[in-house]
Design a protein around this motif. Sequence first.
Motif, PDB file in Angstrom:
ATOM      1  N   MET A   1       0.846  -1.191   0.000  1.00  0.00           N
ATOM      2  CA  MET A   1       0.000   0.000   0.000  1.00  0.00           C
ATOM      3  C   MET A   1       0.888   1.251   0.000  1.00  0.00           C
ATOM      4  SD  MET A   1      -3.159  -1.275   0.305  1.00  0.00           S
ATOM      5  CE  MET A   1      -3.837  -2.880   0.753  1.00  0.00           C
ATOM      6  N   LEU A   2       0.428   2.273  -0.701  1.00  0.00           N
ATOM      7  CA  LEU A   2       1.097   3.572  -0.676  1.00  0.00           C
ATOM      8  C   LEU A   2       0.052   4.624  -0.348  1.00  0.00           C
ATOM      9  CD1 LEU A   2       3.559   5.468  -1.293  1.00  0.00           C
ATOM     10  CD2 LEU A   2       2.617   5.646  -3.619  1.00  0.00           C
ATOM     11  N   SER A   3       0.290   5.386   0.718  1.00  0.00           N
ATOM     12  CA  SER A   3      -0.560   6.525   1.045  1.00  0.00           C
ATOM     13  C   SER A   3       0.089   7.795   0.504  1.00  0.00           C
ATOM     14  CB  SER A   3      -0.746   6.654   2.561  1.00  0.00           C
ATOM     15  OG  SER A   3      -1.627   5.658   3.054  1.00  0.00           O
ATOM     16  N   VAL A   4      -0.716   8.673  -0.071  1.00  0.00           N
ATOM     17  CA  VAL A   4      -0.214   9.941  -0.595  1.00  0.00           C
ATOM     18  C   VAL A   4      -0.833  11.076   0.211  1.00  0.00           C
ATOM     19  CG1 VAL A   4       0.105  11.384  -2.627  1.00  0.00           C
ATOM     20  CG2 VAL A   4      -0.020   8.895  -2.879  1.00  0.00           C
ATOM     21  N   GLU A  91       9.605  10.436  -9.468  1.00  0.00           N
ATOM     22  CA  GLU A  91       9.644  10.008  -8.068  1.00  0.00           C
ATOM     23  C   GLU A  91       8.309   9.396  -7.659  1.00  0.00           C
ATOM     24  OE1 GLU A  91      10.879   9.282  -4.211  1.00  0.00           O
ATOM     25  OE2 GLU A  91      12.055   9.835  -5.981  1.00  0.00           O
ATOM     26  N   THR A  92       7.223   9.991  -8.124  1.00  0.00           N
ATOM     27  CA  THR A  92       5.900   9.442  -7.827  1.00  0.00           C
ATOM     28  C   THR A  92       5.730   8.066  -8.448  1.00  0.00           C
ATOM     29  OG1 THR A  92       4.981  11.691  -7.751  1.00  0.00           O
ATOM     30  CG2 THR A  92       3.424   9.871  -7.990  1.00  0.00           C
ATOM     31  N   ALA A  93       6.153   7.917  -9.684  1.00  0.00           N
ATOM     32  CA  ALA A  93       6.043   6.622 -10.368  1.00  0.00           C
ATOM     33  C   ALA A  93       6.847   5.552  -9.643  1.00  0.00           C
ATOM     34  CB  ALA A  93       6.511   6.758 -11.817  1.00  0.00           C
ATOM     35  N   ARG A  94       8.033   5.914  -9.153  1.00  0.00           N
ATOM     36  CA  ARG A  94       8.845   4.942  -8.404  1.00  0.00           C
ATOM     37  C   ARG A  94       8.130   4.518  -7.118  1.00  0.00           C
ATOM     38  NH1 ARG A  94      13.224   8.073 -10.396  1.00  0.00           N
ATOM     39  NH2 ARG A  94      13.130   9.499  -8.604  1.00  0.00           N
ATOM     40  N   ALA A  95       7.516   5.474  -6.439  1.00  0.00           N
ATOM     41  CA  ALA A  95       6.807   5.144  -5.202  1.00  0.00           C
ATOM     42  C   ALA A  95       5.591   4.267  -5.477  1.00  0.00           C
ATOM     43  CB  ALA A  95       6.378   6.434  -4.492  1.00  0.00           C
ATOM     44  N   MET A  96       4.930   4.505  -6.607  1.00  0.00           N
ATOM     45  CA  MET A  96       3.730   3.744  -6.941  1.00  0.00           C
ATOM     46  C   MET A  96       4.049   2.343  -7.437  1.00  0.00           C
ATOM     47  SD  MET A  96       1.574   6.719  -8.954  1.00  0.00           S
ATOM     48  CE  MET A  96       0.235   5.610  -9.417  1.00  0.00           C
ATOM     49  N   ALA A  97       5.234   2.155  -7.988  1.00  0.00           N
ATOM     50  CA  ALA A  97       5.563   0.898  -8.659  1.00  0.00           C
ATOM     51  C   ALA A  97       5.434  -0.311  -7.738  1.00  0.00           C
ATOM     52  CB  ALA A  97       6.970   0.980  -9.239  1.00  0.00           C
ATOM     53  N   ALA A  99       3.432  -0.633  -5.165  1.00  0.00           N
ATOM     54  CA  ALA A  99       2.168  -0.665  -4.423  1.00  0.00           C
ATOM     55  C   ALA A  99       1.088  -1.396  -5.215  1.00  0.00           C
ATOM     56  CB  ALA A  99       1.714   0.756  -4.124  1.00  0.00           C
ATOM     57  N   ASP A 100       0.255  -2.115  -4.516  1.00  0.00           N
ATOM     58  CA  ASP A 100      -0.918  -2.749  -5.127  1.00  0.00           C
ATOM     59  C   ASP A 100      -2.131  -1.821  -5.094  1.00  0.00           C
ATOM     60  OD1 ASP A 100       0.286  -5.374  -5.583  1.00  0.00           O
ATOM     61  OD2 ASP A 100       0.280  -5.564  -3.406  1.00  0.00           O
ATOM     62  N   VAL A 101      -2.237  -1.043  -4.026  1.00  0.00           N
ATOM     63  CA  VAL A 101      -3.372  -0.132  -3.828  1.00  0.00           C
ATOM     64  C   VAL A 101      -2.828   1.192  -3.316  1.00  0.00           C
ATOM     65  CG1 VAL A 101      -5.530   0.281  -2.579  1.00  0.00           C
ATOM     66  CG2 VAL A 101      -4.946  -2.043  -3.310  1.00  0.00           C
ATOM     67  N   LEU A 102      -3.407   2.320  -3.771  1.00  0.00           N
ATOM     68  CA  LEU A 102      -3.033   3.638  -3.283  1.00  0.00           C
ATOM     69  C   LEU A 102      -4.127   4.186  -2.381  1.00  0.00           C
ATOM     70  CD1 LEU A 102      -1.696   5.376  -6.533  1.00  0.00           C
ATOM     71  CD2 LEU A 102      -0.478   3.874  -4.957  1.00  0.00           C
ATOM     72  N   LEU A 103      -3.719   4.867  -1.309  1.00  0.00           N
ATOM     73  CA  LEU A 103      -4.652   5.589  -0.453  1.00  0.00           C
ATOM     74  C   LEU A 103      -4.333   7.075  -0.571  1.00  0.00           C
ATOM     75  CD1 LEU A 103      -4.380   2.654   0.911  1.00  0.00           C
ATOM     76  CD2 LEU A 103      -5.298   3.757   2.946  1.00  0.00           C
ATOM     77  N   SER A 104      -5.331   7.870  -0.891  1.00  0.00           N
ATOM     78  CA  SER A 104      -5.160   9.319  -0.980  1.00  0.00           C
ATOM     79  C   SER A 104      -5.777   9.938   0.270  1.00  0.00           C
ATOM     80  CB  SER A 104      -5.858   9.864  -2.233  1.00  0.00           C
ATOM     81  OG  SER A 104      -5.808  11.274  -2.266  1.00  0.00           O
ATOM     82  N   ARG A 120      -0.971   2.671 -13.431  1.00  0.00           N
ATOM     83  CA  ARG A 120      -2.385   2.511 -13.070  1.00  0.00           C
ATOM     84  C   ARG A 120      -2.475   1.658 -11.799  1.00  0.00           C
ATOM     85  NH1 ARG A 120      -6.737   5.168 -15.352  1.00  0.00           N
ATOM     86  NH2 ARG A 120      -7.979   3.281 -15.028  1.00  0.00           N
ATOM     87  N   ARG A 121      -3.043   2.213 -10.784  1.00  0.00           N
ATOM     88  CA  ARG A 121      -3.286   1.491  -9.539  1.00  0.00           C
ATOM     89  C   ARG A 121      -4.663   1.888  -9.013  1.00  0.00           C
ATOM     90  NH1 ARG A 121       0.727  -0.338 -11.257  1.00  0.00           N
ATOM     91  NH2 ARG A 121       2.693  -0.842 -10.219  1.00  0.00           N
ATOM     92  N   PRO A 122      -5.391   0.961  -8.391  1.00  0.00           N
ATOM     93  CA  PRO A 122      -6.663   1.349  -7.774  1.00  0.00           C
ATOM     94  C   PRO A 122      -6.409   2.302  -6.608  1.00  0.00           C
ATOM     95  CG  PRO A 122      -6.076  -0.905  -7.170  1.00  0.00           C
ATOM     96  CD  PRO A 122      -5.090  -0.466  -8.216  1.00  0.00           C
TER      97      PRO A 122
END
Length: 403
Positions: A1-4, A91-97, A99-104, A120-122
Amino acid sequence: MLSVYEGFFSGGARMVHSDVVLGLVEGGQSHQVLSIHGEVRREAARQRMEDDACYRALTAGGVGVTSLDRSAGLVDGSVAASVFSGPELAETARAMAGADVLLSLKEQPLALLNQAGLPRRPVVVCLHRSDPENQGPALDELKAAIADGTVVACVCCAESTRDAYAAAGIPAELLHVIPNGVDLLRFRPDPAVRLAFRSSLGITAGAPVIVFAARYATMKNVPLFLRAARAWLGREGGGHVLMCGAGMTDANPSLRADIEIAFHGDRDLAERVHLLGVRRDMEAVHAGSDVVALTSSTGEAAPLCLIEGMMCGAVPVTTDVGDSAAIVTGHGFVTPPDPGAIALAWSAAIAGREELAPALAAARERFSRTRMIAAHATLLDGVHASSTGRSSDELSPDLGGQV
């Protein structure tokens, strides 16, 4: 998971979300956090990411935190600029790579996540206000992300949040209510902590104390609180009022002006208003108080200060905004936005504090951090399962286990 995050600055939404992340990590999930800003200037203060209590708690808990290192002066309703540089997007793309799911955290980070060319991530958006129309272009960013199929769910911290966003055009099936909760081991009545905290401020054990835990922002209606404080202090000869949060310091000229106007230069009464700023020991502040007050006029959803105060034994007194009335019903008082009525309710709360104590104690499980985190884990498991085509039973049983 990645929180933004839009940034690390004082506020209940960041405290709740960071606690959820830590709880999910304790349950076996892997989480990282990306912050758009490395520092912000708001509430008359410069707030650096590295100084923030949430940042420190996350990193101490093993959560990796990175930043695009933007610096900005943010105000209510503003979002980060929608133009991002190549290095920032990389940098954002590297952080997202990974992760399976993003939390905003709220809808503001969608200004970044909606940029073309990112993986593309949910995305699950965590909503913490009840006035989506007052969030600048953020509501449009949310609608765009839903139309694009990127946002697959929204977590609403209050029923009022769900109702407001549904009325604003967000599909009802995407809106899931998970009420705020707190650590019941941390936030609890503690006579020893109560005495020690009062002693640190020179407040006697029997003096009545009101606490106002809020950042200095228009929605909090600080002038109304101060007018009520003057009325109450004028009757309560030994009473004290505490104001804590970002911007609640003598260094804030706007707050100084508000106090001068409300107290009409009455120095004797004003001296019993304690400006404490940002505190790292809110459990002590609340345990040392008799009443936790809220005078907000707009925007609130499920105010964390009311929950933390209640769990420490302080009686909540609030205006009717967001889910505040539902939170305090049976445990405290709801008032009109009138300083005299608010001051009278504070006195009634103090007089009835012992009588209300059993109801406050009985409500503790309803406001449990464990319940909140388990609900988030269940939702995120479902999102992950849908995105991978797996059933939720195939996911690790540890995801949302011990929280």
